[in-house]
Write a protein that holds these residues in place. Structure first.
Motif, PDB file in Angstrom:
ATOM      1  N   LEU A 223     -49.440 -47.258 -11.452  1.00 57.55           N
ATOM      2  CA  LEU A 223     -50.045 -48.460 -12.027  1.00 57.55           C
ATOM      3  C   LEU A 223     -50.528 -48.204 -13.450  1.00 57.55           C
ATOM      4  O   LEU A 223     -50.452 -49.090 -14.306  1.00 57.55           O
ATOM      5  N   LYS A 224     -51.011 -47.001 -13.718  1.00 57.66           N
ATOM      6  CA  LYS A 224     -51.437 -46.664 -15.081  1.00 57.66           C
ATOM      7  C   LYS A 224     -50.244 -46.634 -16.023  1.00 57.66           C
ATOM      8  O   LYS A 224     -50.334 -47.059 -17.186  1.00 57.66           O
ATOM      9  N   LEU A 225     -49.110 -46.143 -15.540  1.00 59.96           N
ATOM     10  CA  LEU A 225     -47.887 -46.124 -16.344  1.00 59.96           C
ATOM     11  C   LEU A 225     -47.489 -47.540 -16.731  1.00 59.96           C
ATOM     12  O   LEU A 225     -47.168 -47.816 -17.895  1.00 59.96           O
ATOM     13  N   ALA A 226     -47.505 -48.446 -15.758  1.00 60.07           N
ATOM     14  CA  ALA A 226     -47.139 -49.837 -16.029  1.00 60.07           C
ATOM     15  C   ALA A 226     -48.131 -50.490 -16.980  1.00 60.07           C
ATOM     16  O   ALA A 226     -47.754 -51.232 -17.900  1.00 60.07           O
ATOM     17  N   GLU A 227     -49.413 -50.200 -16.780  1.00 57.55           N
ATOM     18  CA  GLU A 227     -50.462 -50.792 -17.617  1.00 57.55           C
ATOM     19  C   GLU A 227     -50.371 -50.305 -19.056  1.00 57.55           C
ATOM     20  O   GLU A 227     -50.584 -51.064 -19.997  1.00 57.55           O
ATOM     21  N   THR A 228     -50.059 -49.039 -19.229  1.00 58.64           N
ATOM     22  CA  THR A 228     -50.051 -48.436 -20.569  1.00 58.64           C
ATOM     23  C   THR A 228     -48.809 -48.804 -21.364  1.00 58.64           C
ATOM     24  O   THR A 228     -48.882 -49.145 -22.544  1.00 58.64           O
ATOM     25  N   THR A 229     -47.644 -48.730 -20.729  1.00 57.61           N
ATOM     26  CA  THR A 229     -46.394 -48.948 -21.472  1.00 57.61           C
ATOM     27  C   THR A 229     -46.060 -50.419 -21.635  1.00 57.61           C
ATOM     28  O   THR A 229     -45.546 -50.829 -22.674  1.00 57.61           O
ATOM     29  N   LYS A 230     -46.310 -51.220 -20.588  1.00 49.74           N
ATOM     30  CA  LYS A 230     -46.002 -52.657 -20.616  1.00 49.74           C
ATOM     31  C   LYS A 230     -44.511 -52.922 -20.879  1.00 49.74           C
ATOM     32  O   LYS A 230     -44.124 -54.001 -21.302  1.00 49.74           O
ATOM     33  N   ILE A 231     -43.695 -51.906 -20.677  1.00 52.23           N
ATOM     34  CA  ILE A 231     -42.255 -52.084 -20.840  1.00 52.23           C
ATOM     35  C   ILE A 231     -41.548 -51.417 -19.666  1.00 52.23           C
ATOM     36  O   ILE A 231     -42.111 -50.575 -18.980  1.00 52.23           O
ATOM     37  N   THR A 232     -40.299 -51.774 -19.455  1.00 50.55           N
ATOM     38  CA  THR A 232     -39.555 -51.229 -18.313  1.00 50.55           C
ATOM     39  C   THR A 232     -38.184 -50.743 -18.758  1.00 50.55           C
ATOM     40  O   THR A 232     -37.157 -51.246 -18.320  1.00 50.55           O
ATOM     41  N   ASN A 233     -38.172 -49.778 -19.680  1.00 54.13           N
ATOM     42  CA  ASN A 233     -36.882 -49.239 -20.101  1.00 54.13           C
ATOM     43  C   ASN A 233     -36.335 -48.284 -19.024  1.00 54.13           C
ATOM     44  O   ASN A 233     -36.991 -48.023 -18.016  1.00 54.13           O
ATOM     45  N   TYR A 234     -35.167 -47.740 -19.261  1.00 57.69           N
ATOM     46  CA  TYR A 234     -34.481 -46.947 -18.240  1.00 57.69           C
ATOM     47  C   TYR A 234     -35.311 -45.757 -17.775  1.00 57.69           C
ATOM     48  O   TYR A 234     -35.457 -45.510 -16.572  1.00 57.69           O
ATOM     49  N   GLU A 235     -35.891 -45.019 -18.729  1.00 61.83           N
ATOM     50  CA  GLU A 235     -36.656 -43.826 -18.357  1.00 61.83           C
ATOM     51  C   GLU A 235     -37.815 -44.182 -17.431  1.00 61.83           C
ATOM     52  O   GLU A 235     -38.063 -43.526 -16.426  1.00 61.83           O
ATOM     53  N   GLN A 236     -38.513 -45.241 -17.778  1.00 62.40           N
ATOM     54  CA  GLN A 236     -39.667 -45.602 -16.969  1.00 62.40           C
ATOM     55  C   GLN A 236     -39.260 -46.193 -15.624  1.00 62.40           C
ATOM     56  O   GLN A 236     -39.980 -46.064 -14.636  1.00 62.40           O
ATOM     57  N   ASN A 237     -38.110 -46.859 -15.580  1.00 59.88           N
ATOM     58  CA  ASN A 237     -37.608 -47.310 -14.289  1.00 59.88           C
ATOM     59  C   ASN A 237     -37.344 -46.122 -13.370  1.00 59.88           C
ATOM     60  O   ASN A 237     -37.599 -46.183 -12.173  1.00 59.88           O
ATOM     61  N   VAL A 238     -36.819 -45.050 -13.929  1.00 61.96           N
ATOM     62  CA  VAL A 238     -36.584 -43.838 -13.156  1.00 61.96           C
ATOM     63  C   VAL A 238     -37.913 -43.284 -12.648  1.00 61.96           C
ATOM     64  O   VAL A 238     -38.031 -42.866 -11.491  1.00 61.96           O
ATOM     65  N   PHE A 239     -38.921 -43.300 -13.493  1.00 62.71           N
ATOM     66  CA  PHE A 239     -40.247 -42.844 -13.071  1.00 62.71           C
ATOM     67  C   PHE A 239     -40.759 -43.677 -11.908  1.00 62.71           C
ATOM     68  O   PHE A 239     -41.267 -43.148 -10.924  1.00 62.71           O
ATOM     69  N   TYR A 240     -40.642 -44.996 -12.031  1.00 58.19           N
ATOM     70  CA  TYR A 240     -41.125 -45.870 -10.965  1.00 58.19           C
ATOM     71  C   TYR A 240     -40.409 -45.576  -9.651  1.00 58.19           C
ATOM     72  O   TYR A 240     -41.031 -45.495  -8.588  1.00 58.19           O
ATOM     73  N   LEU A 241     -39.093 -45.459  -9.723  1.00 58.31           N
ATOM     74  CA  LEU A 241     -38.299 -45.201  -8.524  1.00 58.31           C
ATOM     75  C   LEU A 241     -38.693 -43.868  -7.889  1.00 58.31           C
ATOM     76  O   LEU A 241     -38.868 -43.771  -6.664  1.00 58.31           O
ATOM     77  N   LYS A 242     -38.851 -42.856  -8.726  1.00 55.60           N
ATOM     78  CA  LYS A 242     -39.216 -41.536  -8.227  1.00 55.60           C
ATOM     79  C   LYS A 242     -40.618 -41.555  -7.614  1.00 55.60           C
ATOM     80  O   LYS A 242     -40.852 -40.962  -6.550  1.00 55.60           O
ATOM     81  N   LEU A 243     -41.550 -42.231  -8.265  1.00 52.02           N
ATOM     82  CA  LEU A 243     -42.905 -42.336  -7.723  1.00 52.02           C
ATOM     83  C   LEU A 243     -42.893 -43.022  -6.361  1.00 52.02           C
ATOM     84  O   LEU A 243     -43.574 -42.588  -5.424  1.00 52.02           O
ATOM     85  N   ASP A 244     -42.133 -44.103  -6.256  1.00 48.01           N
ATOM     86  CA  ASP A 244     -42.026 -44.814  -4.973  1.00 48.01           C
ATOM     87  C   ASP A 244     -41.449 -43.896  -3.895  1.00 48.01           C
ATOM     88  O   ASP A 244     -41.929 -43.876  -2.756  1.00 48.01           O
ATOM     89  N   ASN A 245     -40.415 -43.138  -4.249  1.00 46.08           N
ATOM     90  CA  ASN A 245     -39.800 -42.232  -3.286  1.00 46.08           C
ATOM     91  C   ASN A 245     -40.766 -41.128  -2.845  1.00 46.08           C
ATOM     92  O   ASN A 245     -40.793 -40.753  -1.663  1.00 46.08           O
ATOM     93  N   GLU A 246     -41.548 -40.620  -3.806  1.00 42.10           N
ATOM     94  CA  GLU A 246     -42.526 -39.582  -3.478  1.00 42.10           C
ATOM     95  C   GLU A 246     -43.590 -40.126  -2.526  1.00 42.10           C
ATOM     96  O   GLU A 246     -43.966 -39.475  -1.547  1.00 42.10           O
ATOM     97  N   ILE A 247     -44.087 -41.317  -2.819  1.00 41.83           N
ATOM     98  CA  ILE A 247     -45.107 -41.932  -1.962  1.00 41.83           C
ATOM     99  C   ILE A 247     -44.553 -42.138  -0.556  1.00 41.83           C
ATOM    100  O   ILE A 247     -45.229 -41.868   0.442  1.00 41.83           O
ATOM    101  N   ASN A 248     -43.315 -42.585  -0.475  1.00 40.88           N
ATOM    102  CA  ASN A 248     -42.693 -42.810   0.839  1.00 40.88           C
ATOM    103  C   ASN A 248     -42.562 -41.507   1.615  1.00 40.88           C
ATOM    104  O   ASN A 248     -42.745 -41.472   2.840  1.00 40.88           O
TER     105      ASN A 248
END
Length: 269
Positions: A93-118
């Motif tokens: 959530l801090k990543l989303a709040e700070t960057t306010k953008i969803t480029n490819y690199e950050q999409n990868v971060f989001y996906l990886k974070l979701d997978n780690e949490i799961n």
């Protein structure tokens, strides 16, 4: 797991200078951070109870003490997984709040974070199926090994959070510079006004923006080189953070140049 908890505490402080990612529309970074702190405190208590029960079992070797050790170990391990989960949710959530953008690199971060949490969620849910204390300790080792991978991934995310702030400021300065550059070109076209000083400040500002970008890229490269077997990951992260600090200093200098530019443009207009 003491090292794990110390790392989480330090990392969370750096961000400031749940088993589910989104529970409601009001689930933001502040809520996630408080979730993490609450879970962390529960884990500390559970770990103390686990230590006491384990020592009692080693001392008495009774069935009762073994059952108590199993119960306390199960609770502690479940909360340990939740500490990781709530921390990952917070930095997502801090990543989303700070960057306010969803480029490819950050999409990868989001996906990886979701997978780690799961992964930690599934691991936590599997703990009660352990047949005995020995099985429970085996699955604990599995989580410890997994965390070595998770820890390596966390550092680039923290770097992206810090770097996102620099990127936002750099983009803002760039937009202002382009506006002033257009204004200077207009003044020169009209003739009769000396824009030499303003152009010099423009070049200085652009140079500092370039240096800032180079420093940020260098910091990201440093973070990308962290490996699970590295003995001092925190030092490497601190080096990257220092480099990002240098990047920010160049941005401050560029912003100072920008103010000078505005003054010169007003005088030249």
């Amino acid at each position: 797991m003491k090292r794990l908890l110390v790392f989480f505490f330090i990392s969370t402080l750096l961000l400031f200078h749940s088993s589910t990612l989104i529970r409601s529309q009001n689930f933001d970074f502040k809520t996630a951070y408080n979730d993490y702190l609450s879970t962390y405190n529960q884990y500390r208590t559970a770990h103390e109870e686990y230590t006491t029960a384990s020592q009692a079992y080693l001392s008495y070797q009774t069935l009762t003490s073994k059952n108590e050790a199993f119960s306390k170990t199960l609770k502690m391990l479940s909360l340990r997984d939740e500490v990781v989960m709530t921390y990952l949710a917070a930095i997502r959530l801090k990543l989303a709040e700070t960057t306010k953008i969803t480029n490819y690199e950050q999409n990868v971060f989001y996906l990886k974070l979701d997978n780690e949490i799961n992964w930690y969620s599934e691991h936590r849910d599997s703990l009660p199926s352990a047949g005995n204390l020995e099985d429970l300790l085996d699955t604990s080792t599995e989580a410890q090994q997994k965390y070595r991978e998770t820890e390596v991934f966390i550092y680039p995310v923290l770097g992206a959070i810090l770097g996102g702030k620099e990127t936002n400021l750099r983009d803002k300065i760039n937009r202002n510079l382009e506006t002033i550059k257009s204004k200077l070109a207009e003044i020169k076209q009209k003739g009769g006004k000396n824009t030499t000083v303003a152009e010099r400040w423009l070049l200085e500002a652009e140079n500092r923006l370039t240096r800032s970008s180079q420093k940020q890229i260098s910091a990201q490269k440093t973070l990308s080189q962290i490996r699970a077997y590295d003995s001092d990951k925190e030092r490497t992260y601190s080096q990257a953070q220092l480099t990002l600090g240098e990047s920010h200093q160049y941005l401050k200098e560029a912003n100072s140049n920008l103010r000078e530019l505005i003054t010169e443009v007003k005088n030249a207009d």
